[in-house]
Design a protein around this motif. Structure first.
Motif, PDB file in Angstrom:
ATOM      1  N   MET A 100      42.972  48.219  42.944  1.00 55.11           N
ATOM      2  CA  MET A 100      43.224  49.646  42.722  1.00 55.11           C
ATOM      3  C   MET A 100      44.183  49.829  41.546  1.00 55.11           C
ATOM      4  SD  MET A 100      44.372  52.881  43.202  1.00 55.11           S
ATOM      5  CE  MET A 100      46.035  52.770  43.843  1.00 55.11           C
ATOM      6  N   SER A 101      43.840  50.723  40.637  1.00 58.76           N
ATOM      7  CA  SER A 101      44.744  51.066  39.542  1.00 58.76           C
ATOM      8  C   SER A 101      44.801  52.573  39.377  1.00 58.76           C
ATOM      9  CB  SER A 101      44.268  50.439  38.232  1.00 58.76           C
ATOM     10  OG  SER A 101      44.889  51.095  37.133  1.00 58.76           O
ATOM     11  N   MET A 102      46.017  53.114  39.528  1.00 53.36           N
ATOM     12  CA  MET A 102      46.205  54.559  39.299  1.00 53.36           C
ATOM     13  C   MET A 102      46.078  54.880  37.819  1.00 53.36           C
ATOM     14  SD  MET A 102      46.412  56.328  41.933  1.00 53.36           S
ATOM     15  CE  MET A 102      47.217  57.884  41.615  1.00 53.36           C
ATOM     16  N   ASN A 103      46.403  53.904  36.951  1.00 58.20           N
ATOM     17  CA  ASN A 103      46.236  54.149  35.513  1.00 58.20           C
ATOM     18  C   ASN A 103      44.760  54.368  35.183  1.00 58.20           C
ATOM     19  OD1 ASN A 103      48.881  54.081  34.201  1.00 58.20           O
ATOM     20  ND2 ASN A 103      48.993  51.979  34.980  1.00 58.20           N
ATOM     21  N   VAL A 104      43.893  53.541  35.810  1.00 55.12           N
ATOM     22  CA  VAL A 104      42.450  53.715  35.604  1.00 55.12           C
ATOM     23  C   VAL A 104      42.026  55.067  36.168  1.00 55.12           C
ATOM     24  CG1 VAL A 104      40.161  52.854  36.256  1.00 55.12           C
ATOM     25  CG2 VAL A 104      41.939  51.235  35.550  1.00 55.12           C
ATOM     26  N   ARG A 105      42.477  55.333  37.386  1.00 54.11           N
ATOM     27  CA  ARG A 105      42.072  56.600  38.032  1.00 54.11           C
ATOM     28  C   ARG A 105      42.491  57.816  37.241  1.00 54.11           C
ATOM     29  NH1 ARG A 105      42.760  56.636  44.574  1.00 54.11           N
ATOM     30  NH2 ARG A 105      41.491  54.805  44.970  1.00 54.11           N
ATOM     31  N   ALA A 155      37.830  39.797  33.161  1.00 54.73           N
ATOM     32  CA  ALA A 155      38.833  40.451  32.312  1.00 54.73           C
ATOM     33  C   ALA A 155      40.189  39.738  32.392  1.00 54.73           C
ATOM     34  CB  ALA A 155      38.986  41.918  32.698  1.00 54.73           C
ATOM     35  N   ALA A 156      40.330  38.818  33.360  1.00 49.88           N
ATOM     36  CA  ALA A 156      41.540  37.988  33.422  1.00 49.88           C
ATOM     37  C   ALA A 156      41.621  37.034  32.226  1.00 49.88           C
ATOM     38  CB  ALA A 156      41.552  37.184  34.726  1.00 49.88           C
ATOM     39  N   GLN A 157      40.448  36.632  31.700  1.00 50.35           N
ATOM     40  CA  GLN A 157      40.419  35.669  30.587  1.00 50.35           C
ATOM     41  C   GLN A 157      40.062  36.306  29.251  1.00 50.35           C
ATOM     42  OE1 GLN A 157      38.740  34.939  33.541  1.00 50.35           O
ATOM     43  NE2 GLN A 157      40.376  33.581  34.226  1.00 50.35           N
ATOM     44  N   ARG A 158      39.175  37.293  29.279  1.00 55.01           N
ATOM     45  CA  ARG A 158      38.642  37.893  28.050  1.00 55.01           C
ATOM     46  C   ARG A 158      38.921  39.380  28.081  1.00 55.01           C
ATOM     47  NH1 ARG A 158      33.746  34.694  27.612  1.00 55.01           N
ATOM     48  NH2 ARG A 158      34.496  32.584  28.015  1.00 55.01           N
ATOM     49  N   VAL A 159      39.081  39.963  26.914  1.00 62.40           N
ATOM     50  CA  VAL A 159      39.312  41.406  26.849  1.00 62.40           C
ATOM     51  C   VAL A 159      37.985  42.142  26.997  1.00 62.40           C
ATOM     52  CG1 VAL A 159      40.121  43.319  25.412  1.00 62.40           C
ATOM     53  CG2 VAL A 159      41.344  41.132  25.401  1.00 62.40           C
ATOM     54  N   LEU A 160      37.917  43.016  27.948  1.00 64.06           N
ATOM     55  CA  LEU A 160      36.742  43.880  28.117  1.00 64.06           C
ATOM     56  C   LEU A 160      37.214  45.317  28.068  1.00 64.06           C
ATOM     57  CD1 LEU A 160      35.734  41.274  30.386  1.00 64.06           C
ATOM     58  CD2 LEU A 160      33.770  42.494  29.476  1.00 64.06           C
ATOM     59  N   TYR A 161      36.667  46.040  27.108  1.00 64.52           N
ATOM     60  CA  TYR A 161      37.059  47.425  26.865  1.00 64.52           C
ATOM     61  C   TYR A 161      37.084  48.226  28.168  1.00 64.52           C
ATOM     62  CZ  TYR A 161      36.366  52.316  25.632  1.00 64.52           C
ATOM     63  OH  TYR A 161      36.459  53.672  25.562  1.00 64.52           O
ATOM     64  N   GLY A 162      38.184  48.905  28.410  1.00 63.54           N
ATOM     65  CA  GLY A 162      38.255  49.853  29.514  1.00 63.54           C
ATOM     66  C   GLY A 162      38.767  49.278  30.827  1.00 63.54           C
ATOM     67  N   TYR A 163      38.949  47.955  30.910  1.00 68.44           N
ATOM     68  CA  TYR A 163      39.365  47.397  32.208  1.00 68.44           C
ATOM     69  C   TYR A 163      40.860  47.621  32.471  1.00 68.44           C
ATOM     70  CZ  TYR A 163      38.682  44.588  36.385  1.00 68.44           C
ATOM     71  OH  TYR A 163      38.591  44.166  37.698  1.00 68.44           O
ATOM     72  N   ASN A 164      41.581  47.897  31.346  1.00 69.28           N
ATOM     73  CA  ASN A 164      42.943  48.415  31.473  1.00 69.28           C
ATOM     74  C   ASN A 164      43.897  47.447  32.183  1.00 69.28           C
ATOM     75  OD1 ASN A 164      45.044  50.318  31.395  1.00 69.28           O
ATOM     76  ND2 ASN A 164      43.683  52.012  31.809  1.00 69.28           N
ATOM     77  N   ASP A 165      44.838  47.976  32.972  1.00 74.47           N
ATOM     78  CA  ASP A 165      45.849  47.105  33.577  1.00 74.47           C
ATOM     79  C   ASP A 165      45.290  46.227  34.694  1.00 74.47           C
ATOM     80  OD1 ASP A 165      45.536  49.311  35.279  1.00 74.47           O
ATOM     81  OD2 ASP A 165      47.679  49.531  35.695  1.00 74.47           O
ATOM     82  N   MET A 166      44.045  46.483  35.093  1.00 72.47           N
ATOM     83  CA  MET A 166      43.429  45.601  36.098  1.00 72.47           C
ATOM     84  C   MET A 166      43.219  44.194  35.532  1.00 72.47           C
ATOM     85  SD  MET A 166      43.097  46.711  39.133  1.00 72.47           S
ATOM     86  CE  MET A 166      41.906  45.554  39.810  1.00 72.47           C
ATOM     87  N   ALA A 167      43.123  44.085  34.191  1.00 74.66           N
ATOM     88  CA  ALA A 167      42.982  42.763  33.568  1.00 74.66           C
ATOM     89  C   ALA A 167      44.217  41.916  33.867  1.00 74.66           C
ATOM     90  CB  ALA A 167      42.790  42.922  32.068  1.00 74.66           C
ATOM     91  N   ASP A 168      45.387  42.521  33.719  1.00 74.79           N
ATOM     92  CA  ASP A 168      46.638  41.805  33.999  1.00 74.79           C
ATOM     93  C   ASP A 168      46.741  41.481  35.486  1.00 74.79           C
ATOM     94  OD1 ASP A 168      47.434  42.152  31.277  1.00 74.79           O
ATOM     95  OD2 ASP A 168      47.899  44.227  31.771  1.00 74.79           O
ATOM     96  N   ALA A 169      46.283  42.424  36.299  1.00 74.62           N
ATOM     97  CA  ALA A 169      46.317  42.208  37.758  1.00 74.62           C
ATOM     98  C   ALA A 169      45.442  41.004  38.136  1.00 74.62           C
ATOM     99  CB  ALA A 169      45.839  43.462  38.488  1.00 74.62           C
ATOM    100  N   LYS A 170      44.277  40.891  37.522  1.00 80.66           N
ATOM    101  CA  LYS A 170      43.385  39.776  37.861  1.00 80.66           C
ATOM    102  C   LYS A 170      43.945  38.442  37.353  1.00 80.66           C
ATOM    103  CE  LYS A 170      40.219  42.003  40.157  1.00 80.66           C
ATOM    104  NZ  LYS A 170      40.390  42.060  41.625  1.00 80.66           N
ATOM    105  N   ALA A 171      44.610  38.457  36.184  1.00 88.55           N
ATOM    106  CA  ALA A 171      45.230  37.229  35.670  1.00 88.55           C
ATOM    107  C   ALA A 171      46.299  36.747  36.659  1.00 88.55           C
ATOM    108  CB  ALA A 171      45.835  37.482  34.300  1.00 88.55           C
TER     109      ALA A 171
END
Ligand SMILES: NC(=O)c1ccc[n+]([C@@H]2O[C@H](COP(=O)([O-])OP(=O)(O)OC[C@H]3O[C@@H](n4cnc5c(N)ncnc54)[C@H](O)[C@@H]3O)[C@@H](O)[C@H]2O)c1
Length: 283
Positions: A100-105, A155-171
């Motif tokens: 869940m990401s409020m930034n995405v929402r 998105a934990a390893q590669r940048v995917l447009y729009g995944y936002n702070d969830m990328a950091d969360a998955k890393a």
């Protein structure tokens, strides 16, 4: 497609987090785990429960529901203890299927994050996994050779447009799986892994910016095509079973081959359609 049951989880006990509705990956995992002979409890936040659909799943799988906010240690302690009481012993498998990401929402882009939201993203989507593992460890709640799985994304390893702070969360989530996997493996022979799943049409998945375009792109890029929620559930069952006993501290891609691709013929064809004057023959 119905796959016959193999009794892969016969006699095993578990907890499944994150079944919100019939589209949820956790929902499919619960159905498969039940088919494979497991007994388990289901859990989600009180808010998610108000949607009511989880009751249908609980009935179908003969499972009890225990509400828990995965960021609350009190809730996790209650959940783990109650689950062991209900199931009659220690656990063999746990699915963490929470994001869940409020930034995405709230459509706050990555270079304009709200930091309170960011902390919430990390707490719900990643640190909750540590809290879960640490609480289980404290109560010695998991049997030897037990298996804990969390769901991740590339998105934990590669940048995917729009995944936002969830990328950091998955890393962070994948890192916690490795770090705790070492301790749990060394001391209790318990396995901790993440499964990195294709983009999937679920409630969480639909929140990702431009998800339809992404689904089309990854479908074209993956030699086997996108993996759907049911296929993810099948693979999760293998990870819970004794057939994957020596796999731990891994992030395993369940993505039809997407993670190894750079460009595919099908994606190239589509891309070229948008280039003026460049036809198939010019490639
Ligand atoms: N859908 C995709 O494209 C995709 C791809 C790769 C990985 N994943 C991951 O799979 C997992 C499951 O997502 P899904 O796609 O099935 O969507 P979903 O919306 O069905 O599931 C997300 C769940 O997280 C739960 N949740 C949110 N906050 C919580 C909290 N504080 N405590 C406990 N539970 C909480 C929600 O109630 C919901 O059940 C997530 O980790 C997601 O990031 C999804």
């Amino acid at each position: 497609m119905t796959i016959m049951a193999y009794n892969l989880l016969k006699g095993k006990k578990g907890i499944i987090f994150g079944a919100l509705d019939h589209k949820s990956i956790a929902w499919k995992v619960a159905e498969k785990a039940y088919e494979e002979g497991a007994v388990f409890t289901l859990t989600n936040t009180p808010t998610a429960m108000r949607f009511g659909e989880i009751n249908e799943l609980a009935e179908k799988c003969n499972a009890e529901i225990i509400p828990a906010d995965a960021t609350s240690i009190d809730d996790l302690e209650n959940l783990i203890q109650k689950s062991m009481d209900i199931l009659g012993g220690k656990l063999d498998f746990i699915l963490h299927s929470i994001g869940m990401s409020m930034n995405v929402r709230k459509k706050r882009v990555y270079n304009d994050l709200n930091y309170d939201f960011f902390m919430k993203t990390l707490d719900i989507s990643s640190i909750s996994f540590h809290k879960l593992l640490q609480t289980c460890y404290k109560f010695d709640a998991i049997n030897e050779w037990g298996s804990v799985v969390a769901l991740s994304y590339i998105a934990a390893q590669r940048v995917l447009y729009g995944y936002n702070d969830m990328a950091d969360a998955k890393a962070l989530l994948e890192s916690i799986a490795r770090s705790f996997g070492y301790i749990y493996g060394r001391e209790k022979k318990i396995r901790v892994n993440t499964i990195s799943q294709s983009p999937t049409r679920t409630t969480a998945g639909s929140g990702v910016k431009g998800v339809e375009g992404l689904l089309d792109f990854t479908e074209r890029m993956s030699p086997l095509g996108n993996a759907n929620a049911e296929e993810c559930a099948n693979f999760t069952i293998v990870m819970f079973s004794d057939l994957s006993k020596k796999v731990t501290m891994q992030n395993i891609y369940h993505d039809g081959g997407f993670s190894s691709m750079g460009m595919s013929m099908r994606a190239m064809r589509q891309y070229n359609k948008s280039l003026d004057g460049v036809g198939e023959d010019d490639i």
